[in-house]
Each structure stands twice: as structure tokens, then as C-alpha cells.
Design a protein around this motif. Structure first.
Motif, PDB file in Angstrom:
ATOM      1  N   ASP A 520       0.852  -1.182   0.000  1.00  0.00           N
ATOM      2  CA  ASP A 520       0.000   0.000   0.000  1.00  0.00           C
ATOM      3  C   ASP A 520       0.891   1.235   0.000  1.00  0.00           C
ATOM      4  N   ALA A 525      -3.107   7.553  -3.125  1.00  0.00           N
ATOM      5  CA  ALA A 525      -4.000   6.420  -3.378  1.00  0.00           C
ATOM      6  C   ALA A 525      -3.833   5.921  -4.799  1.00  0.00           C
ATOM      7  N   LYS A 527      -6.161   4.041  -7.596  1.00  0.00           N
ATOM      8  CA  LYS A 527      -7.590   3.828  -7.818  1.00  0.00           C
ATOM      9  C   LYS A 527      -7.832   3.060  -9.108  1.00  0.00           C
ATOM     10  N   THR A 531     -12.159   4.048  -7.692  1.00  0.00           N
ATOM     11  CA  THR A 531     -12.325   3.437  -6.369  1.00  0.00           C
ATOM     12  C   THR A 531     -10.951   3.075  -5.818  1.00  0.00           C
ATOM     13  N   ASP A 532     -10.651   3.550  -4.624  1.00  0.00           N
ATOM     14  CA  ASP A 532      -9.379   3.226  -3.976  1.00  0.00           C
ATOM     15  C   ASP A 532      -9.281   1.707  -3.838  1.00  0.00           C
ATOM     16  N   ARG A 534      -7.781  -0.012  -1.879  1.00  0.00           N
ATOM     17  CA  ARG A 534      -7.829  -0.468  -0.487  1.00  0.00           C
ATOM     18  C   ARG A 534      -9.255  -0.801  -0.056  1.00  0.00           C
TER      19      ARG A 534
END
Length: 711
Positions: A520, A525, A527, A531-532, A534
Motif C-alpha cells: 500500500d 491512493a 484507484k 475506487t481506492d 484499499r
């Protein structure tokens, strides 16, 4: 990450490199307060900074900042013991510089025990000086719950066996006092008593065999469960967790340490239970017979137990060091076997022999020291433990002469004490066995308790993977003080093929590792479809991403199994189609058993180009929405590369593709090329556009052309 009011870094050197204590404090207002020994405190506003950096030297390091329109400023110096925390402090400051928000990283690691302040051992996050050994043993026992019924029956049978086994001294007393006196007993009575003793012993041994088998079967299953749990936990860990430990360490935790725990619970556990049961029964009988003599007989035992409890802290630290040296030997052995081709190609057999011999010699010295300690200590402990036998001879002898005790009672006492003192002499070694077992327990439980860095949310947002990939302000470093990527912003459209270009070490492979969520990002971020990642389940994400690595790994199995690994339910026709698309079908069918031909571990029995083609076939059969090619054709000759490239061109259509290639000619058809330099995006454009701009990409192309011309 979480907001905080203050974040502090304590350093231990003055500016003249003399040992002194000072600290840097970073506040939520974006100001660094500097308190250096011998100087007036001052502050630095983060808004005036470009970057905070750590420079590691030999024996010491320094933390400095780059200022806007001014010279660099050294904030502090520190010893190498503070290096990790200095890197964390820089990470906090740099994030504030990039985003204007102060935060506390989640991955701040405690490297000393919070309770005793002693440094933690390498690769271990549990303090081996102050952990509660009883809670560790209780936890180890808790894993026996699925087999509690079998264990309970086995323990009950141990109790029954103890009753039969301990009946012999009572019968002996009865025989001596009532039948062996002259003119009292008859031969037939003696025969019946002897037969009764034989029968009692026979029944006791039979019960013991049954109970031991039941107990052993339960503990073997217990060990198997623990190994499976440890292996399952290992599969959930991120790549960073694997990088913190050696393969030998992980293998030993799963195999050797769980086996040691089983041996302790199976052998020592059963033996200790039997000893406790027998001790309770014997003490009860002896206290009823003569409580005063019983207290004298067992008088030395509490003193020996107190000494051994005090000795425990010392001995467990010694066995921890022995464990680490053993783990070092296994790691060296694992590396030598895995890299034997490299060892032999460089003629370094003697070097590796010396390295392993040195590690084994260190282990032998540690073992010898521990065993020598026991060799000096054990005889004295057994001597003091067995003083009660001399007390029986002295006190009991006088009692018989005075007529206060019969000979049968004396023999009964002697036999019962023998039943207890024999095991007690062995029990003196219990701290050694306990030290080895609890060290293994701590290692296994630490693995079971470790929280994965790549955690799955309770309610993952598994959006359809259509292919759009976006990097938003991504910064990442495998070590916090050595960032690989810095504030990377990339927007890859669905169906677009993007090539990553740059010198070695600029972060190309790191970028694709972040897309696959093997790690990570520290900041920012990644995406997919806005959408991330994570928020997406790791398993769902990996099901929709196909990858061909530069180093293609194959499992020990058949060609068919290796291709179908990415899709276990694939049909035979799908496997053949994927092999043909990767130009692997022809060489597979030429082997003795075709697709059922076994290949060695790692694919050592086939060429590098053939391994690469199998790896490509494995990615093709997955039919992924996002395709990652990390030097996918690096091990192929020019003719084979051209054939596979044509197959890949068909595979790439309609899929988002991220490709890394040192042969820049293979990226000419990419929609865009992204040139990385020093962890940042330096250039973006098509092949023609970047050549025209005559920047970094242009220089790379020219360098390759010159190398090709010389060749």
C-alpha cells in the motif's frame, strides 16, 4: 493515518557528534520545533520547505531539510539506532509538505519493549525477557479444545493407570508385614499375592498404552492444525511481511517450531500430567501413613523449585539466542540450495562451505555452552532433590529400631519416594525443555497474531474492474527513509496501453506492485474505476489482474498444472489455446508426456525462454481486465519475441495494459510512454513525441541504438 497534536523524534547526538539528547517536535500547525543540546530552541515552518531527508553515514546519520530559496538546513544528528524513527519523522513532514495535513503514520514500529525497555530481538516483536510464560502455555493448551473429549478420556485413563501402578507398594507392605514373617504366611498365599501384583501391573500397562495412543493422536492432530493455521496466516500477509524475515525463519516457524510444541505437549505434557496425578496419590497415602516423615522427605523440593523459577529468566534468553543461530543456519542452507547454479557458476563452493561452517560452529558453541551449563548444574540439583531418600534411611531406620515403624511401612515409603524422586530428577531439566518450547510457542503465536499490512475491509467495495487505473499523489518507499516514488500522478484510461520507461531503480516495478496491491502507498491512493483499491477485496482484485513477471516462476508439476494455475477450473482446450497463443504449444508436445510432462521446481529443467512462454500462457488463460507485463519478453530471442509479441498484441486489445520493457522498441505501439526518473514522472507522451522532445527517453533510445550498432 490519524491526526495528532504533536509528533516527536528524539535524537542522541549533538551537532559535534558527541552523545547528547535532543528532540524535534512536529505540530499540527505545520511547524517543526528544534531543541538541540547547547543551543536555543528554534522552529522551522513546513510551508518554507521543499523536502525533509535523512542521510545515513557510517555509524551516524543526519536529518536535514531543503528550504525554498535558501541553503539546506541540518536539524539534528543521530546514531544508527535512531535511523528508522528519523525516516518516519521525515515521512510525516513530507506528507504535510505535499498535502498541508499533519498525520501520524500507521506503520510506526516499536523496537523496544514498552514494559522493560530492552531492545527487541531481530525478526521478533515479542519481548523474550518479560513475556508471561504461563499465558503462553495456556494459549498453547487452548488449541487442544477441539480434542478436549479425547484428551479428557486419556487423562482419566492416566489416573486409572496411576492407581494400578501405585498399588504395588501397598501390596508389598501387606506382603512383608503380614505374610513374610516366620510361621505366618503360606506358599499358596504368597503365590496369590504375587499373581495379584502381576495382574494389577498388566492392567495398568494396558490402560497406559490405550491412554498414550489416544493422547498422541490428539496432539498430532493439534500440531497439524497449528501448522495449517500458521500457513494460512502466512498467505494473508503482504510482501513487506515476507521481506522482514528470511525463508528459513518462516519455514522453521511453521515446521520445526510447531513440531517442538507438539513434542513438548505430547511427551512432557503427558509425563507431567502423570507425575502430578501420581504425586497427589502418593502424597495422600504417605500423609495418612506418617505425615511428619512425609514433610521431612519432601522438604528439599520447594527450595529446588524456587531456584529453578529464578533460573528461568536466564535460561530462556540463552535458548532464544540458540534459536536465532539455528534459524541462521537454515537460512544459509536454503539460500545455497536455491542458488546453487549461481554458486557453481562463480566457483564459490568453498566460500559457501566456510559461511555455513561458520554458522554451524557458532550454533555448536551456543549449544555446547548451554549443555555445559546443564552438565554442571544438573548433578547438584538432582542431589538436593533426592536428599529425602537419605532422610528416610535415617529417620525410618531409627523408628524401626525403636519399634515405632514396621519394615513394611519403611519399604512402602522407600518405594513411593522412588516413584516420585525418579521423575523429579528428570524434572530438574524441565526449565530447559520449557525454555525451548516456549521460545517456539512465542515464534508461532507471533506469526498467528501478526496483522497483515494489506488488510481487507469488512464490507469490500468490489466494483467491476473495467480497467481505468489512476495514481493520485502516490509516494512509497520499502524503507521509510528511502522513498522510491514521490508524489506520482498518473491517469491510465480503460483499454489504454501504457509503457513504463526509465533507468533501473527508478520505481517501475514498484508502480506495478502498488497496482497489484502487494504493498500500500505510504501517501496518496491507487484507484481503479475511481475506487481506492484499499476498498476492494485483494482476492477479487487479483482475479481480475494478469501479470507476467521478469523472473517467471514455475511450480514443481506438469506443464498443464502450471498453465492452469491462474484458472484451476480451466478446460484442457483452454490450456492448449493459451499455450498456442504464447507460442509454447510446439515445445510442450515435443516432450515425452506432452502437457503431462513433469518439470522440476522453478522450471530448472527447461530454458529461460520456455519458462517465460509458460508464464505468458498462464496470464493469457486468466483473461484479465488489467494486464501487467514486467519485462515479459526479456528471456526470449528476437525471433520468438516477435512471434509472442504478435500474440500479445491480440491479447492487449480491449484491455488496460501496463508494460515495462528495457527493449524500448517493444513499446512503440503503446498509447503513451511514461518516463520515470528519481521516483517521479519526468516525461509523458508517445514514442514519436518523446523522441522529438529530446529528453530522457531520447537519450535512452540513442544509447540502445549505439549498443545495438556496436553489437
Amino acid at each position: 493515518m490519524e491526526n495528532m497534536e504533536n509528533y516527536r523524534f528524539d535524537f542522541d547526538l549533538a551537532m559535534n557528534r558527541e552523545p547528547e539528547s535532543g528532540f524535534l517536535a512536529f505540530g499540527a500547525d505545520g511547524v517543526i520545533a528544534v531543541n538541540r543540546p547547547g543551543e536555543a530552541p528554534f522552529s522551522v515552518a513546513v510551508g518554507d520547505l521543499e523536502e525533509a531527508l535523512v542521510k545515513a553515514g557510517v555509524g551516524c546519520g543526519l536529518l536535514y531539510v531543503k528550504r525554498k530559496g535558501a541553503v539546506d538546513l541540518i536539524l539534528c544528528r543521530f546514531t544508527m539506532a535512531c535511523l528508522k524513527k528519523a525516516g518516519d519523522f521525515c515521512k510525516v513532514v513530507n506528507y504535510c509538505i505535499q498535502t498541508g495535513t499533519a498525520f501520524l503514520p500507521k506503520d510506526v514500529e516499536v523496537e523496544v519493549c514498552e514494559k522493560c525497555g530492552k531492545p527487541l530481538m531481530e525478526e521478533v516483536k515479542v519481548c523474550l525477557f518479560c513475556y508471561d510464560k504461563f499465558s503462553v502455555l495456556a494459549r498453547a493448551g487452548s488449541y487442544l479444545k477441539p480434542y478436549k473429549n479425547v484428551v479428557f478420556v486419556a487423562l482419566f485413563l492416566f489416573f486409572v493407570n496411576a492407581l494400578f501402578f501405585l498399588s504395588a507398594p501397598l501390596v508389598n507392605r501387606f506382603l512383608i508385614d503380614d505374610f513374610l514373617r516366620p510361621q505366618v504366611g503360606t506358599p499358596s498365599q504368597i503365590i496369590w499375592i504375587a499373581a495379584a501384583m502381576f495382574l494389577l501391573r498388566l492392567i495398568g500397562e494396558t490402560v497406559f498404552i490405550i491412554s498414550a495412543r489416544m493422547y498422541n493422536e490428539a496432539t498430532i492432530k493439534y500440531c497439524n492444525d497449528m501448522r495449517v493455521m500458521a500457513y494460512d496466516k502466512l498467505q494473508t500477509q503482504s510482501m513487506s511481511a515476507f521481506s522482514k524475515r528470511t525463508p528459513g525463519d518462516l519455514i522453521r516457524r511453521i515446521m520445526d517450531d510447531t513440531a517442538r510444541i507438539r513434542e513438548f505437549i505430547t511427551d512432557m505434557g503427558r509425563w507431567c500430567v502423570s507425575l502430578v496425578i501420581e504425586t497427589v496419590i502418593v502424597l495422600t497415602i504417605l500423609m495418612i501413613t506418617d505425615w511428619q516423615l512425609t514433610l521431612l522427605v519432601f522438604l528439599p523440593v520447594p527450595f529446588v523449585a524456587i531456584f529453578m523459577s529464578r533460573f528461568w529468566t536466564f535460561i530462556r534468553a540463552r535458548y532464544e539466542r540458540q534459536w536465532r543461530k539455528h534459524s541462521r543456519c537454515q537460512s544459509i542452507l536454503h539460500d545455497i540450495i536455491k542458488g546453487i547454479r549461481t554458486v557453481k557458476s562463480f566457483g564459490n563452493e568453498e566460500l559457501e562451505i566456510r559461511k555455513y561452517a561458520k554458522a554451524e560452529q557458532d550454533l555448536a558453541k551456543m549449544r555446547s555452552a548451554n549443555e555445559s551449563l546443564w552438565a554442571r548444574l544438573f548433578p547438584w540439583l538432582t542431589f538436593f532433590t533426592g536428599i529425602g531418600e537419605f532422610i528416610i534411611l535415617l529417620v525410618g531406620g531409627y523408628a524401626i529400631l525403636r519399634g515405632d515403624m514396621s519394615l513394611g511401612v519403611m519399604i512402602q515409603f522407600t518405594m513411593f519416594v522412588g516413584f516420585i524422586y525418579g521423575p523429579l530428577r528428570i524434572l530438574v531439566s524441565f526449565p530447559r525443555w520449557l525454555g525451548e518450547a516456549t521460545t517456539s510457542m512465542v515464534k508461532v503465536f507471533e506469526l498467528l497474531d501478526e496483522e497483515p499490512d494489506i488488510a481487507e475491509q469488512e464490507n469490500p467495495n468490489n466494483v467491476p474492474i473495467a480497467g481505468g487505473v489512476k495514481f493520485e499523489g502516490v509516494s512509497f518507499g520499502y524503507k521509510s527513509y528511502e522513498p522510491v516514488l514521490k508524489a506520482v500522478n498518473i491517469d491510465i484510461k480503460p483499454g489504454e496501453m501504457v509503457g513504463l520507461v526509465g533507468k533501473s531503480g527508478v520505481g517501475k516495478s514498484t508502480l506495478i506492485n502498488l497496482v497489484m496491491r502487494l504493498y500500500d502507498p505510504n501517501v496518496g491512493a491507487v484507484k481503479i474505476n475511481d475506487t481506492d483499491i484499499r476498498e476492494i477485496s485483494p482476492n477479487y482484485l487479483h482475479e481480475n489482474i494478469g501479470v507476467v513477471f521478469q523472473d517467471s516462476f514455475l511450480f514443481a508439476g506438469t506443464f498443464y498444472e502450471n498453465i492452469a494455475y491462474a484458472k484451476p477450473d480451466a478446460t484442457y482446450e483452454e490450456v492448449i489455446a493459451a499455450a498456442k497463443a504464447a507460442n509454447a504449444h510446439d515445445f510442450i508436445v515435443k516432450t515425452a508426456d506432452g502437457y503431462n510432462t513433469l518439470i522440476g521446481e522453478g522450471g530448472e529443467s527447461i530454458s529461460g525462454g520456455e519458462r517465460q512462454r509458460l508464464s505468458i500462457a498462464r496470464a493469457i488463460i486468466k483473461n484479465p481486465q488489467i494486464l501487467i507485463l514486467d519485462e515479459a519478453t526479456s528471456s526470449l530471442d528476437v525471433e520468438t519475441e516477435a512471434a509472442i509479441q504478435a500474440s500479445l498484441d491480440g491479447l492487449i486489445k480491449g484491455r488496460t495494459t501496463i508494460a515495462i520493457a528495457h527493449r524500448l522498441s517493444t513499446l512503440r505501439n503503446a498509447s503513451r510512454l511514461i518516463v520515470l526518473d528519481k521516483g517521479t514522472v519526468a516525461e509523458v507522451g508517445t514514442h514519436a513525441e518523446l523522441l522529438q522532445s529530446k529528453g530522457i527517453y531520447y537519450n535512452l533510445v540513442m544509447a540502445q541504438r549505439q549498443s545495438a550498432a556496436k553489437a
